[in-house]
Design a protein around this motif. Structure first.
Motif, mmCIF file in Angstrom:
data_model
loop_
_atom_site.group_PDB
_atom_site.id
_atom_site.type_symbol
_atom_site.label_atom_id
_atom_site.label_comp_id
_atom_site.label_asym_id
_atom_site.label_seq_id
_atom_site.Cartn_x
_atom_site.Cartn_y
_atom_site.Cartn_z
ATOM 1 N N PRO A 49 79.804 47.489 35.333
ATOM 2 C CA PRO A 49 78.870 48.510 34.807
ATOM 3 C C PRO A 49 78.646 48.397 33.302
ATOM 4 N N ALA A 50 79.690 47.994 32.553
ATOM 5 C CA ALA A 50 79.526 47.867 31.103
ATOM 6 C C ALA A 50 78.503 46.785 30.766
ATOM 7 N N THR A 51 78.558 45.686 31.492
ATOM 8 C CA THR A 51 77.564 44.625 31.266
ATOM 9 C C THR A 51 76.167 45.101 31.643
ATOM 10 N N GLY A 52 76.063 45.886 32.713
ATOM 11 C CA GLY A 52 74.761 46.437 33.091
ATOM 12 C C GLY A 52 74.196 47.352 32.024
ATOM 13 N N VAL A 53 75.027 48.203 31.441
ATOM 14 C CA VAL A 53 74.566 49.089 30.359
ATOM 15 C C VAL A 53 74.133 48.270 29.155
ATOM 16 N N TYR A 54 74.877 47.194 28.871
ATOM 17 C CA TYR A 54 74.513 46.337 27.737
ATOM 18 C C TYR A 54 73.112 45.764 27.903
ATOM 19 N N TYR A 55 72.779 45.280 29.109
ATOM 20 C CA TYR A 55 71.452 44.690 29.308
ATOM 21 C C TYR A 55 70.351 45.753 29.295
ATOM 22 N N VAL A 56 70.707 47.007 29.584
ATOM 23 C CA VAL A 56 69.720 48.078 29.451
ATOM 24 C C VAL A 56 69.421 48.342 27.982
ATOM 25 N N LEU A 57 70.453 48.313 27.130
ATOM 26 C CA LEU A 57 70.277 48.596 25.705
ATOM 27 C C LEU A 57 69.692 47.418 24.943
ATOM 28 N N SER A 58 69.999 46.172 25.392
ATOM 29 C CA SER A 58 69.613 44.992 24.626
ATOM 30 C C SER A 58 68.293 44.429 25.121
ATOM 31 N N ASP A 59 67.510 43.900 24.180
ATOM 32 C CA ASP A 59 66.262 43.223 24.509
ATOM 33 C C ASP A 59 66.458 41.738 24.767
ATOM 34 N N ILE A 60 67.673 41.242 24.529
ATOM 35 C CA ILE A 60 67.937 39.812 24.658
ATOM 36 C C ILE A 60 68.877 39.590 25.838
ATOM 37 N N ASP A 61 68.502 38.652 26.705
ATOM 38 C CA ASP A 61 69.347 38.325 27.845
ATOM 39 C C ASP A 61 70.451 37.371 27.397
ATOM 40 N N GLY A 62 71.444 37.916 26.719
ATOM 41 C CA GLY A 62 72.561 37.109 26.235
ATOM 42 C C GLY A 62 73.487 36.679 27.362
ATOM 43 N N PRO A 63 74.481 35.864 27.041
ATOM 44 C CA PRO A 63 75.373 35.303 28.065
ATOM 45 C C PRO A 63 76.539 36.214 28.431
ATOM 46 N N LEU A 64 76.433 37.514 28.164
ATOM 47 C CA LEU A 64 77.548 38.409 28.475
ATOM 48 C C LEU A 64 77.811 38.491 29.974
ATOM 49 N N VAL A 65 76.827 38.141 30.794
ATOM 50 C CA VAL A 65 77.011 38.180 32.252
ATOM 51 C C VAL A 65 78.081 37.204 32.706
ATOM 52 N N VAL A 66 78.445 36.257 31.830
ATOM 53 C CA VAL A 66 79.515 35.317 32.177
ATOM 54 C C VAL A 66 80.826 36.053 32.454
ATOM 55 N N VAL A 67 81.067 37.153 31.727
ATOM 56 C CA VAL A 67 82.344 37.861 31.857
ATOM 57 C C VAL A 67 82.557 38.423 33.262
ATOM 58 N N PRO A 68 81.619 39.248 33.794
ATOM 59 C CA PRO A 68 81.870 39.740 35.155
ATOM 60 C C PRO A 68 81.902 38.646 36.201
ATOM 61 N N ILE A 69 81.183 37.546 35.976
ATOM 62 C CA ILE A 69 81.234 36.440 36.929
ATOM 63 C C ILE A 69 82.611 35.790 36.927
ATOM 64 N N VAL A 70 83.176 35.592 35.729
ATOM 65 C CA VAL A 70 84.526 35.022 35.637
ATOM 66 C C VAL A 70 85.545 35.945 36.301
ATOM 67 N N VAL A 71 85.420 37.239 36.044
ATOM 68 C CA VAL A 71 86.343 38.205 36.650
ATOM 69 C C VAL A 71 86.166 38.230 38.166
ATOM 70 N N LEU A 72 84.917 38.108 38.612
ATOM 71 C CA LEU A 72 84.644 38.084 40.047
ATOM 72 C C LEU A 72 85.357 36.904 40.713
ATOM 73 N N TYR A 73 85.285 35.743 40.071
ATOM 74 C CA TYR A 73 85.982 34.565 40.600
ATOM 75 C C TYR A 73 87.498 34.794 40.629
ATOM 76 N N ALA A 74 88.027 35.386 39.549
ATOM 77 C CA ALA A 74 89.467 35.631 39.481
ATOM 78 C C ALA A 74 89.921 36.578 40.592
ATOM 79 N N ILE A 75 89.124 37.612 40.880
ATOM 80 C CA ILE A 75 89.488 38.560 41.928
ATOM 81 C C ILE A 75 89.474 37.882 43.294
ATOM 82 N N ALA A 76 88.447 37.070 43.561
ATOM 83 C CA ALA A 76 88.377 36.352 44.838
ATOM 84 C C ALA A 76 89.520 35.349 44.958
ATOM 85 N N ALA A 77 89.887 34.705 43.844
ATOM 86 C CA ALA A 77 90.984 33.740 43.865
ATOM 87 C C ALA A 77 92.332 34.408 44.104
ATOM 88 N N ARG A 78 92.427 35.708 43.831
ATOM 89 C CA ARG A 78 93.645 36.466 44.142
ATOM 90 C C ARG A 78 93.690 36.934 45.587
#
Length: 386
Positions: free
Chosen positions: A77-106
């Motif tokens: 949700p924090a990344t989603g709020v960031y993209y609502v506030l920001s006009d630039i599609d920065g690479p912050l989406v990498v963070v939830p994707i990395v965490v998503l992989y880590a959770i599945a790997a567990r």
């Protein structure tokens, strides 16, 4: 000259890897947010809120190993709020994707799937409310990426679980092998010592000469037991050292078994048929241990006087039979104080793809018969006259 293993790049692991990942993502976002910061197109509150979210989301990576699910539900949700506030599609989406992989790997597949669904639904809702930067194609591609990430994490979890289970099985098999080897190494000599000690006590006053002979056999048997025990423990200690140079016990030492059984009152005879072969080491060791344990049982339980060891060298397997003329009694099973001789011999035969049968003979006495496949064809050798 240093080896390749010494000079190759060593990647960080554990918490250090998380710190490097968090810092790397933060640098990428800073580079992407640079033009926006210099242009000053956003209001100051929105700008401050965006930077706080960037720091919080990147910093959450430091805790992804300890609290993966909590970090995932925070970063999504924090990344989603960031993209609502920001006009630039920065690479912050990498963070939830990395965490998503880590959770599945567990192995937390349900949590990973739920987070991926929330991300897809959030982006879809944003598209429906007029976000022109995100199209249906982008949503479809994002869904594919998230499914792939969860699938990769699940595969990783499966591989790790398989490796751990395989390691546990290997450890269990090794413990059983060590226990079986120690039983065979110690059991034979200790059993012979026990028989000789009983004979020495019985003959001590009636026939001192025979008692002295029995005590000599006890001394020799205890010395042999100590030697084999030290050799076995030495092999166990040399995990990372060079392989031991002493040969493993085999049928070449069968005459030693005959000699060690003689003081216990056993007249042992060896009969060989077929062309003698150079046996594979596991088969040679198994045959020796089976013969050794059979003689131990004959001395302890059957009251036999004569034992015949029959070795039949076939083209594909060795057939071993140990027959005595005793009472036909079987050693008590493990757990009742009688050791695990028959079970250990059976395990040795089955480990080579063979089989073993033990029981009373119709004509009297007890017999152990084993079939031990070579696995690899042994080379015929010249038989020596005995």
């Amino acid at each position: 000259m240093p080896s390749f293993d010494q000079i190759r790049l060593r990647l960080p692991r554990g918490a250090r890897a998380d710190a490097v990942l968090a810092f790397g993502v933060f640098v990428l976002v800073v580079v992407a947010e640079g033009p926006r910061l210099s242009n000053g197109t956003d209001s100051m509150p929105a700008l401050i809120g965006s930077w706080l979210l960037i720091v919080a989301v990147c910093g959450a990576l430091l805790f992804r190993r300890r609290y993966p699910v909590a970090v995932g539900w925070f970063t999504v949700p924090a990344t989603g709020v960031y993209y609502v506030l920001s006009d630039i599609d920065g690479p912050l989406v990498v963070v939830p994707i990395v965490v998503l992989y880590a959770i599945a790997a567990r192995g937390r597949l349900q949590a990973a799937a739920a987070m991926a669904a929330v991300m897809v639904i959030g982006v879809s809702v944003g598209t429906l409310f007029g976000n022109s930067d995100v199209t249906g194609t982008a949503v479809f591609m994002l869904t594919g990426w998230l499914v792939a990430v969860v699938a990769l994490g699940t595969v990783r979890h499966g591989r790790v679980a398989y490796a751990e289970e395989e390691a546990r099985l290997r450890a269990t098999e090794e413990r059983l092998r060590i226990a079986r080897e120690l039983h065979d190494v110690i059991g034979h000599n200790i059993s012979m010592i026990n028989v000789q000690a009983s004979a020495a006590l019985y003959r001590l006053k009636k026939d001192p000469a025979q008692a002295e002979e029995a005590l000599g056999a006890i001394k020799a048997g205890s010395r042999e037991a100590l030697r084999e025990l030290r050799a076995t423990l030495g092999v166990l200690r040399r995990v990372d050292e060079e392989a031991p140079t002493a040969p493993a016990p085999g049928l070449a030492r069968a005459e030693e078994l005959v000699a060690s059984a003689k003081p216990a009152g056993l007249d042992v005879r060896i009969e060989r048929t077929g062309a003698e072969r150079s046996l594979p080491a596991p088969v040679d060791l198994a045959a020796y241990r089976i013969a050794q344990e059979s003689l131990t049982n004959a001395a302890k339980h059957s009251g036999a006087g004569h034992v015949t060891i029959r070795l039949a060298y076939g083209d594909r397997e060795l057939t071993l039979a140990v027959e005595d003329d005793g009472r036909g009694e079987v050693a008590r099973p493990a757990g009742s104080g009688g050791g695990s001789g028959i079970a250990g011999m059976t395990e040795r035969a089955r480990a080579l793809g063979g089989e073993l049968a033990a029981g009373p003979r119709p004509e009297g006495g007890f017999a152990v018969r084993a079939r031990l496949p070579y696995g690899t064809t042994g080379e015929p050798t010249e038989r020596s006259d005995r």
